[in-house]
Design a protein around this motif. Sequence first.
Motif, PDB file in Angstrom:
ATOM      1  N   THR A 133       0.676  -1.143   0.083  1.00 49.24           N
ATOM      2  CA  THR A 133      -0.092  -0.203  -0.030  1.00 49.24           C
ATOM      3  C   THR A 133       0.997   1.235   0.085  1.00 49.24           C
ATOM      4  OG1 THR A 133      -1.934  -1.254   1.350  1.00 49.24           O
ATOM      5  CG2 THR A 133      -1.779   1.215   1.194  1.00 49.24           C
ATOM      6  N   THR A 185       1.189   5.694   0.217  1.00 44.90           N
ATOM      7  CA  THR A 185       0.697   6.848   0.451  1.00 44.90           C
ATOM      8  C   THR A 185       1.099   7.922  -0.401  1.00 44.90           C
ATOM      9  OG1 THR A 185       2.293   7.184   2.072  1.00 44.90           O
ATOM     10  CG2 THR A 185       0.405   6.342   2.579  1.00 44.90           C
ATOM     11  N   TYR A 186       0.599   9.104  -0.671  1.00 47.54           N
ATOM     12  CA  TYR A 186       0.639  10.127  -1.599  1.00 47.54           C
ATOM     13  C   TYR A 186       0.916  11.495  -0.933  1.00 47.54           C
ATOM     14  CZ  TYR A 186      -1.578   6.582  -4.305  1.00 47.54           C
ATOM     15  OH  TYR A 186      -1.978   5.358  -5.200  1.00 47.54           O
ATOM     16  N   THR A 187       2.235  12.113  -1.270  1.00 48.23           N
ATOM     17  CA  THR A 187       2.449  13.561  -1.035  1.00 48.23           C
ATOM     18  C   THR A 187       2.625  14.383  -2.134  1.00 48.23           C
ATOM     19  OG1 THR A 187       3.424  12.781   0.982  1.00 48.23           O
ATOM     20  CG2 THR A 187       3.967  15.032   0.569  1.00 48.23           C
ATOM     21  N   SER A 215      -2.362  15.523   0.023  1.00 46.29           N
ATOM     22  CA  SER A 215      -2.145  13.996   0.281  1.00 46.29           C
ATOM     23  C   SER A 215      -3.267  13.462  -0.560  1.00 46.29           C
ATOM     24  CB  SER A 215      -2.062  13.467   1.677  1.00 46.29           C
ATOM     25  OG  SER A 215      -3.491  13.949   2.375  1.00 46.29           O
TER      26      SER A 215
END
Length: 778
Positions: free
Chosen positions: A603, A605-607, A620
């Motif tokens: 999985t 995560t986006y920044t 995000s």
Amino acid sequence: MTMASNRLSTVTILLALLGAVLPGAFARVIYVDDDAPGANNGNSWLNAYRYLQDALAVAAPGDEIRVGQGTYKPNLASVPVPADRSATFLLRQSVRLLGGFAGYGPSPSWPSDDRDPNVYKSILSGDRSGNDWALDPADHTAVGLLLTDSTRQDNCYNVVTATSVDSTCVLDGFVIIGGIANGITAKRGGGILCTQASPVVRNCTITGCAAAERGAAIYINNGRPDLTSCTIVGNYASERGGAMYNLAAEPNILRCTFADNLVAQQGRGGAIANEDSNSVITSSIFQKNYGGSEGGAIHNLRSRPIITNCTFIENSTRLSGGAIENSNDTRATISRCSFIANTTGQAGGAVSNWAGTSRISHCIFVGNRSNDEAGAVYVSRSEPNIINCLFNGNNAATYGGAISCSESSLNVINCTFSANAAVGGKAVACSSTSPPETSSRLVIANSILWDGGSEIYNNDGSNIKVTYSDVQSWWPGTGNVSSNPMFTDRDGPDNTLGNQDDVLSLSASSPCIDAGDNTVLPLDLLSDLAGKARRFDDPATADSGNGQPPIVDMGVYEFGSQAPGQNPPVANAGPDRTVTEDGTGYATVQLDGSGSYDPDGDTITYTWTWTIGSQTYTASGVRPTIQLPVGVHNIQLVVFDGTLYSSPDTVRITVQTAGGQPPVANAGPDRTVVADGTGYATVQLDGSGSYDPEGSPLTYSWTWTVGAQVYHASGVQPIIQLPVGTHTIYLTVFDGVLYSSPDTVRITVQAAANQPPVANAGPDRTVTAGAGGYATVQ
């Protein structure tokens, strides 16, 4: 020789040596724009060269050529260049050639240095006569006519040529179109002909090119070029490499798209043909290419390609290798690729291996088809290894719904087969014409074959060994079972077997958990298809496999494994785009990072990060919605898989002002005036014919040059001074939202000349004579 001249010679020699050692020491920027009205000396956008050939002629190592939007042809130049079909843009050593700039514009506020190759298209065209009809790459009939079309018989053979240049030579941000290599000797590389050269080609689109032999879009002979983020679509070659042909070359291909490229019926390699080459192809897409007889997307001959993280969709051939053909001592390494709905007429709907040794690992094969044998992979006179691959919904009309082998030695380790179909051997078939000489050796271990029974077909007496596998309807062998593997959701959300939404991981209590054989695992098999640890112990399941615990599961997925993989994730910030503000000066923009992924299946995560003025902003999520003011914004995305960060990817968002129809500029009629005694004429310009379709008030911007000096005036009818000569004056009007296209007026100022005198004898009159018959007249 005097001391002074001696010193001068020494300085000259030192400068020459410095230039040779440091090619960028005296680097300059050279501008090219086909609309530039100025002096055309390349020192600014106003004075840009109008022909790209002029800039290439003067470029020195270390220079950068910036090219504005427009169309540029190899046969057009102010300097001497061939006017016939041999004309080509010859790349220069250590020169960066950059396209996609806004370039010269209609007003001083025009963003000339803004660069977006998708918006400001810089086109390198081989269409010398300008009569090529527009090509729809999806129309394969039209693509197949490129080589013989009558309107293209006078096109340039090679639009771009690279010879003996290295990676300091850069071609970035162009559309290359209309190269037709069908001459007596010029039969290769209609788009780019690359000989013993290693240029960097980035952000380019190559389309509508053709070759009478090989490599319609790109032909590479003995070099190591880099091809990154390019789109190669709608090209045609008669023999090999509808898009690209590599001979004794080592190209590096990254994040490229190859679509709708074709070869003739007897040709090979719809997109790429490799011969004696070591291509590295990564994170690229191959879709709807046609490879003639072999290799719908890629044909490899005596080559060592490394193909990773690529997607092959709906490629096709007439005979074999719907997506890839590996032949004649090719040793291909294919990993983490997806093969979806590729087709062939005879053997290997997705991949065909003939007389070579290849390794295929961590790949997905779904919905591929052969009209004869081997719905997904065909193996003949080869020794491949197929490891940790998923075969789902593939179909062969005769033998081997997923795999068929003949006269080969094949190892199949930790694979999953589901919903494949064939008359004989729904999963795997051994079939050959002259047994026992053509019989095969087949080893299947740690695999799940669950296609409805009749999983393995052997009609030639091949030596088949199956161990520690779950085979529907059973097969003899150590550790084998014949029990429902209990897939998580075998037919997926759509309740249809054999497509991409099927979930073929194991659920709890599956007989395949901890039931494999550790001793057959390759040493480098560390992760399953999802990127989790390949060996993971389920404490709720008793070990039934072989080896030192933890025992590997059967099939492509390891149940319960949560250990992250060892590969960094890949960020994809989406394509650059232009949006319009909503009347407030801002636009609401939804970013899209859905193309990002983690090779290990973790999985992510986006920044997102960007700046407005001196202020830095972040967001995000995979698709955050943000507000952006009018202007150009570079937004960076980094993704994180819990252990490793990706390299950043950037999307450029251009926010333009809202408005209706643009105003129309009218600079008045051309005229000729006479200078006064000072050599200048006083001229009143007249833009009163300009208008705005919506009736908005206009502001006026006039621009002209005298020598190298740029002048401006404003107002509808400004009065200016012009010297003797011919002057082109540009007018742009602005309605508060939109600029007009520029209009021009040509003012010719003639020098004052000596004028002849003019006689005036006065008016006619009648007078009366005196007594003597005379009158006195003044």
